[in-house]
Design an enzyme around this catalytic site. Sequence first.
Site, PDB file in Angstrom:
ATOM      1  N   CYS A  81      13.919  37.886 132.814  1.00 47.48           N
ATOM      2  CA  CYS A  81      15.158  37.954 133.590  1.00 47.48           C
ATOM      3  C   CYS A  81      15.304  39.301 134.302  1.00 47.48           C
ATOM      4  CB  CYS A  81      16.373  37.699 132.700  1.00 47.48           C
ATOM      5  SG  CYS A  81      16.569  38.894 131.365  1.00 47.48           S
ATOM      6  N   LYS A 219      17.281  30.635 122.501  1.00 47.45           N
ATOM      7  CA  LYS A 219      17.265  31.888 121.736  1.00 47.45           C
ATOM      8  C   LYS A 219      18.433  32.786 122.100  1.00 47.45           C
ATOM      9  CE  LYS A 219      14.285  35.747 120.455  1.00 47.45           C
ATOM     10  NZ  LYS A 219      12.939  36.377 120.600  1.00 47.45           N
TER      11      LYS A 219
END
Length: 440
Positions: A81, A219
Amino acid sequence: MTASCHVYDLYTCIFAPGSLLTIMQVNQPKNISNFHIVGINYKKTDAAIRSSFAINQAQYTAILDEGKQTQLDDLFILSTCNRTEVYGFADTPGQFIELIDKHTCGNIELFQQLAYVKSGEEAVRHLYHVGTGLDSQILGDYEIVGQIKNAAKFAKSQGCVGTFTERLVNSVLQVSKLIKNETALSAGTVSVAFAAVRLLQSKVCDIANKKIVLLGVGKIGRNTCKNMMQYLGTKNITLINRTISVAEEFANCNGLQCAPIENLGQTLHDADIVLVATNAPHPTITRSMLEHAGPKLIVDLSIPFNVATDVKELSHIEVVNVDELSKVQDETLQMRQHEVPKALEIIGEHMDEFLYWNKMRKHAVVLKAVKDKLTEIHTREILQQKNGAEYKLEDMEAVSSRIIQKMINLMAGTVRKETEKSDLYISMINDIFDTGVNQE
């Protein structure tokens, strides 16, 4: 550890009976100056730009396949990300940029303006910094090391990781573990998931009575949920996941509620706070879902963004994304800053060891070729003298093998003692025995 100790250990490993040298393939190592990294990260780009250059599994496979067809067969890609980076060997870094241009949807001119390019030792050092959390958006973020490991493992499974790159990645993983264990660089609870909780603490009053929806139970979603339960003391959380069984299992284990994805619109309408941790390629939450809803805070933890950009235009909706979350600081980060010099010292020591190993690889290749040449000579001599000689062949072969090993050890010992002249000596040995190994 001194340089001479390194040489001694290297030659002990190479020349010991049954050692690596007896089975290694004689391939000349690649020039480290052709090892490059090309990438963008959070420092000069926002999440929207980074998402346009994010590389999913299918794109990764396609890039590796094309790389092999164009002799770019030693590379791996780190896409998270916060960054998209290509590491590997190429004649020029521009070859990696061309792959990114072809296989992502971003504007390549913009990429070239914002990208960083590093080569040789600078590229090696960059990977150490990334793998130890020194280059992370949140200092000391330890999750990056698992992402590096998985990225390199996948590239290796596709036949795209060579000896240099594999050794480098393994060294980075080892250093990352050492820094985690021997410093406080990753101590305390600081992550995107924790930053979301700190944001809620600062923005929301009486949070225990607020209705919270968590969209995505991967997660990051699970970590965020656990942090909310632990630090905010709330279980007024409804989970939504595309695979309902995943949400049900986590909800049952933690005393939470869950709802099917088909009820997303109504569940969002009733919520006060929405956390989005999905990895869909397109926005999951759209403006039309919220136009007639009440005021709410939405925290988008996803890359690419999973909340449509025009949702921010709604006056009753506040949207916070991962870039804004990174601004949530606390005393833990200040503590981590004090650990940076210790981490740099560990990196420096192990990077020097890695670079020394790489330098000595060319010596190992030459010495292996010399050993092969000597073996050829001793075999020919035995065959020439065997007829009519009174001796046991196995004894003669054992003696000859010891002679060869002693000659190799003699040369290795000289190189070890004269480290400043080692390159010259190896080059002379290479020429004398006409091994055919090109050292350039």
